[in-house]
Design an enzyme around this catalytic site. Structure first.
Site, PDB file in Angstrom:
ATOM      1  CE  LYS A 143       0.598   1.406   4.425  1.00 44.50           C
ATOM      2  NZ  LYS A 143       0.823   2.770   4.959  1.00 44.50           N
TER       3      LYS A 143
ATOM      4  CB  THR B  88      -1.882   4.854   2.745  1.00 46.63           C
ATOM      5  OG1 THR B  88      -1.989   4.080   3.939  1.00 46.63           O
ATOM      6  CG2 THR B  88      -0.498   5.451   2.702  1.00 46.63           C
TER       7      THR B  88
END
Length: 326
Positions: free
Chosen positions: A185, A242
């Site tokens: 991620k 994120t």
């Protein structure tokens, strides 16, 4: 397994936030930090202004720059940059369980953090990962994470010890899955930051998150992760967070790239580390080793090493051969 003495290795924003969370019920926490000035400020003024400004830290947190002092702890949360994990764990002399809170892949070896820790320590290993911004956790805002440990009983004891009214760990035995979500991620967040910085719109960001998650899933399954872990807090949950906020160091790095700045300039201008910049080329190599196609990751690598411009990379992704979704 009471884990009365808890230590945190790493005095950055996330390590300090975790120390603050553990100390929320008055539990004493020993926090190791590299910088003497950070140690002194925490012990004297109960603040960590360089990394977690504006947060009044619990007096139950005591800081030290002596790594050997952590050997007396019953449980250690290791919150150091991924590329420094091997050296720090190798410097410990303890059999206390280690909860790895760093997200990344070691550049020299292509090893996940649990594999690095297992190579230099015989201590039990767990991984803590999930959608968490340090300043929100330190402020006591609600958060949920994955705590993965192959020993379910040990993992359950850790979950119970770390759980707080606003901090909810979910147990898992899928260590690999929890780690892969956290590492991948970070790279995808750089790509989403590029979309923001270049002004490509919300449609493009949503598409990148979706296709990036498909890449994360392909790679995770090839490495033995469970699909439910990748679709959970440490995978999809952390990815969405994120990839959506400038509070993310990786997203901010990508935003700068999208605005036309150079990676070297952006990385040199940071006190904290955008792990995705180090993970991206290693992830590309690791994916190739297991025969997994990760075009978004490859695109981020090209932007980081300067081998392609933003418009060329976007054009290349959009011109890929048409295919069924999957």
């Amino acid at each position: 397994m009471n884990f009365e003495r808890i230590g945190v290795i790493g005095g950055g924003a996330w390590g300090t936030a975790l120390a603050q969370t553990v100390a929320g019920d008055g539990s004493p926490v020993l926090l190791w930090a590299l910088e003497d000035e950070v140690v002194d400020a925490i012990n004297r003024d109960h603040v960590n202004a360089p990394y977690l400004p504006g947060v009044a830290l619990s007096p139950a947190i005591r800081a030290t720059s002596a790594l050997a002092a952590l050997n007396a702890c019953d449980l250690l949360l290791v919150v150091t940059p991924a590329q420094h994990l091997r050296g720090l764990i190798g410097g410990l002399e303890t059999s206390a369980p280690l909860i790895l809170c760093s997200k990344g892949i070691e550049a020299e070896s292509c090893m996940l953090m649990s594999e690095v820790a297992g190579a230099v320590s015989s201590a039990p290993i767990a991984v803590l990962s999930g959608p968490t911004f340090a300043h929100e956790v330190a402020a006591g805002l609600p958060a949920a994470v994955t705590l993965a440990c192959e020993d379910a009983a040990l993992g359950g004891a850790m979950v119970r010890r770390l759980a707080r009214p606003a901090f909810r760990p979910y147990g898992s035995t899928d260590v690999i899955g929890a780690e892969i979500g956290g590492a991948v991620k970070n790279v995808l967040a750089i790509g989403c930051g590029v979309v923001e910085g270049r002004g490509l719109g919300q449609n493009a960001r949503s598409a990148l998150i979706s296709r990036g998650f498909a890449e994360m899933t392909r790679f995770g399954l090839a490495r033995g992760a469970r699909p439910e872990t990748l679709a959970g807090l440490s995978g999809l949950g952390d990815l969405v967070l994120t990839c959506s906020s400038t509070s993310s160091r990786n997203f901010s790095l990508g935003k700068g790239l999208g605005e036309g700045r150079k990676a070297a300039e952006l990385l040199a201008d940071r006190r904290t580390i955008a792990e995705g910049a180090f993970t991206a080329p290693v992830l590309r190599q690791a994916a190739a080793a297991v025969g997994v196609d990760m075009p978004v990751v490859n695109a981020v690598c090209a932007l980081l090493d300067g081998s392609a411009a933003v418009d060329a990379v976007v054009g290349s992704l959009m011109a890929r051969p048409l295919r069924d979704e999957g």
